[in-house]
Design a protein around this motif. Structure first.
Motif, short mmCIF file in Angstrom:
data_model
loop_
_atom_site.label_atom_id
_atom_site.label_comp_id
_atom_site.label_asym_id
_atom_site.label_seq_id
_atom_site.Cartn_x
_atom_site.Cartn_y
_atom_site.Cartn_z
N GLY A 333 -14.23 66.51 15.69
CA GLY A 333 -15.28 67.49 15.95
C GLY A 333 -16.67 66.90 15.82
O GLY A 333 -17.58 67.26 16.59
N ARG A 334 -16.86 65.98 14.86
CA ARG A 334 -18.18 65.35 14.72
C ARG A 334 -18.48 64.43 15.89
O ARG A 334 -19.61 64.38 16.38
N ALA A 335 -17.48 63.69 16.35
CA ALA A 335 -17.69 62.75 17.45
C ALA A 335 -17.76 63.45 18.81
O ALA A 335 -18.44 62.97 19.71
N ASP A 336 -17.04 64.57 18.94
CA ASP A 336 -16.96 65.27 20.23
C ASP A 336 -17.02 66.76 19.97
O ASP A 336 -15.99 67.42 19.82
N PRO A 337 -18.23 67.34 19.93
CA PRO A 337 -18.38 68.76 19.57
C PRO A 337 -17.67 69.69 20.56
O PRO A 337 -17.25 69.28 21.65
N MET A 338 -17.55 70.95 20.16
CA MET A 338 -16.89 71.96 20.98
C MET A 338 -17.55 72.08 22.35
O MET A 338 -18.78 72.03 22.47
#
Length: 623
Positions: A333-338
């Protein structure tokens, strides 16, 4: 002669239909398939049948290769999780979902139902690319769809191979897993070996003709050995194409790269057009065979529609959880947000099937019960997805307000990148020159590099009806010169006083320069009305972060130094430290750069209508 005549007619009709679809802006695969369908009912058209070898060996490797060499390996790595979830996970999910429904409705074994599921599971590389190019989707969606279409055929074909083996005897889960692993490892290994072997040869080839010939052999050099060792030929072709495309700037010279791009674009257009016409030509024979297969007509229609429904519905059922569940893991989630829900919605609807599905279904053994019905189911899935999803996907993209690539912002990025590479070239020039180099040679080199960069910046500003920019003036006048040069060259050719080979060299030089000017003019015409307010992916420096977005100009709308000196500027820039307005580097006196040199103020911005980009002189950064 008769075969050659039909082949020529097929290519001509397919090409004409493809051009017609492009001009009208409608789905090329659908139009081409309908043309083939209409042709199948003409009495003088022979009964043509696609064979697995024709498609899987003749069509599939070059089509996959031409897509792979254009695919960014960097973008693929950045999106490898969604691509793998779609190309492996979704294919397996769809395979068994379809298998359960078909097994429930038809009196066939579960292994046969799985074989059909594997046949209809993979979306088509050709259809996905054609629709994505025409629709203007956001680049990340296009990257994911093209990446999926490159690898999903491998999963489907390996699954089909295992299912066919299971129809002949018991096959354990261990055997299926082992075969899949060996297929993947073997395909990737062959692809890597072929790519680096061809790269070794290409580094020693300077002739674009020979290099292009090597390129034509590449997909088959990867596919055939991989299939021979029971590996995935699809994975071998894709792997080789990705590596060769990534290393083309190092392994090939400029002439070879230009020739390869042009030739493969031509091959892609012809093969794509022919493939979908051939799909349409299959319809009449397939329908007739299935209609008389001994199965009730109601059940026949029901199983076809049920398979189509499962194929369409299973995609969003998989895509939405596969999009959001991994992002619940904190590290991901930190590397590739929603993502906004519109992106998985479009990906869910981009599931058009195509030629691989029709080719693979013919690989089901002839003695399989209700084989003609299975072939019809595959045809209905192909036609249904092309008709339902292919025609409505562009409308869905517009309804969801998904913004495709901006040509204006692309042009801004081009100018920024040219500025960076030009600066690197000038540094290399400074290091390479010595006392033996003539000053006018250095001046000429710098002028040529700066003119190319300034031309890119000029494209961004508004076009005044009564005044062209310097680069536009150059292009128009240079085209006049090139036309006169070509006329004189043809006059010399017709007189017979020069050797043909000498004439061809000069003609190629003129043609290459004219083609570059034509492409610049096409790009120029397409970006004037778009606003330049966003720079995707920019990494701003400290000066850009600290500088204000705007400030009060000292001389609104004019370059006062130009007025004082009696010269005309091209575009205007404003210093964000003091508000000083001055002319750009394409202008004769370059007062904006001169102001920075005098004051040291780091950041200026464009003050042309519709432009909000800023530039840091100190760090050569765009923001």
């Amino acid at each position: 002669m008769e075969i050659a005549g039909w082949l020529a007619a097929l290519v001509a009709v397919a090409t004409g239909a493809g051009v017609f679809a492009r001009r009208l802006g409608i789905s090329e695969p659908l139009v081409l398939t309908l043309v083939g369908l209409a042709g199948s009912y003409l009495p003088f058209i022979p009964d043509l049948r696609l064979t697995p070898d024709l498609v899987l060996v003749g069509f599939l490797p070059p089509l996959l290769y031409t897509a792979a060499i254009r695919t960014s390996l960097v973008d693929f790595r950045a999106n490898k999780r969604p691509i793998m979830l779609l190309s492996v996970g979704l294919v397996a999910f769809t395979t068994f979902a379809v298998a359960l429904v078909v097994w429930w409705i038809l009196p066939v074994s579960f292994a046969v139902a799985v074989a059909l599921g594997a046949v209809v599971a993979p979306p088509d590389a050709v259809a996905a690319s054609a629709i994505a190019r025409r629709t203007g989707m956001p680049r990340r969606i296009v990257t994911i769809l093209e990446g999926e279409s490159l690898f999903n055929d491998a999963t489907a074909l390996v699954s089909l191979r295992s299912a066919i083996a299971a129809t002949a005897g018991a096959v354990s889960v261990w055997q299926v897993g082992r075969d899949f692993a060996l297929s993947v490892i073997g395909g990737v290994a062959v692809g890597v070996a072929v790519a680096y072997a061809l790269g070794f040869i290409r580094r020693r080839v300077d002739d674009p003709v020979i290099d292009t010939t090597i390129s034509f052999l590449a997909p088959f050099a990867a596919y055939l050995p991989a299939e021979h060792i029971k590996g995935s030929g699809v994975l071998a072709v894709v792997t080789a194409g990705l590596i060769l495309g990534q290393n083309a700037p190092v392994w090939q010279n400029a002439g070879s790269r230009i020739a390869e791009r042009t030739n493969w674009r031509t091959i892609q257009f012809v093969l794509e057009s022919v493939v979908f016409v051939l799909i349409g030509l299959q319809v009449r024979g397939i329908v007739n065979d299935a209609w008389h297969a001994g199965l009730g007509h109601v059940r026949l229609i029901a199983v076809c529609l049920a398979a189509l429904g499962v194929v369409v519905v299973s995609r969003p059922v998989w895509v939405f959880p596969a999009t959001y569940l991994p992002r619940m893991i904190p590290s991901i989630g930190r590397a590739d947000p929603m993502l906004p829900w519109q992106i998985p919605a479009v990906i869910s609807w981009a599931g058009m099937r195509g030629v691989v599905t029709l080719a693979a279904v013919f690989a089901i053994p002839a003695e399989t019960p209700y084989r003609d019905v299975l072939i019809l189911i595959a045809l209905v899935v192909v036609a249904g997805t092309l008709l339902v999803q292919g025609t409505t996907l562009p409308m869905l993209v517009r309804m969801l307000s998904l913004r495709g690539p901006s040509r204006a912002e692309d042009a801004l990025q081009v100018a920024n990148l040219l500025q960076r590479v030009t600066t690197a070239g000038e540094r290399a020039l400074d290091e390479a020159v010595d006392d033996t180099v003539e000053p006018h040679t250095i001046k000429s080199l710098r002028y040529r590099a700066e003119t190319r960069t300034n031309s890119a910046w000029e494209r961004l500003g508004p076009q005044e009806a009564d005044r062209a920019t310097p680069s536009e003036q150059y292009r128009k006048l240079r085209l006049v010169m090139l036309d006169a040069e070509r006329t004189e060259l043809l006059s010399v050719r017709d007189s017979g006083i020069m050797d043909h080979e000498v004439l061809q060299v000069v003609m190629a030089m003129i043609d290459l320069e004219e083609s570059m000017i034509d492409r610049l003019e096409e790009a120029q015409d397409s970006i004037r009305e778009e606003e330049l307010t966003l720079v995707p992916g920019s990494a701003e420096c400290t000066h850009l972060r600290e500088a204000p977005r705007t400030t009060r100009p000292d001389t609104p709308g004019v370059c006062q130094p130009c007025i004082d000196e009696g010269v005309v500027w091209v575009h205007l820039r404003m210093c964000l430290s003091c508000g000083h307005v001055a002319c750009c580097d394409s202008s004769p006196r370059r007062h904006a750069t001169a102001h920075h040199t005098e004051t040291g103020h780091p950041v200026m911005r464009s003050v042309e209508p519709g432009e909000a980009w800023r530039w840091c002189f100190l760090d050569d950064q765009l923001g």
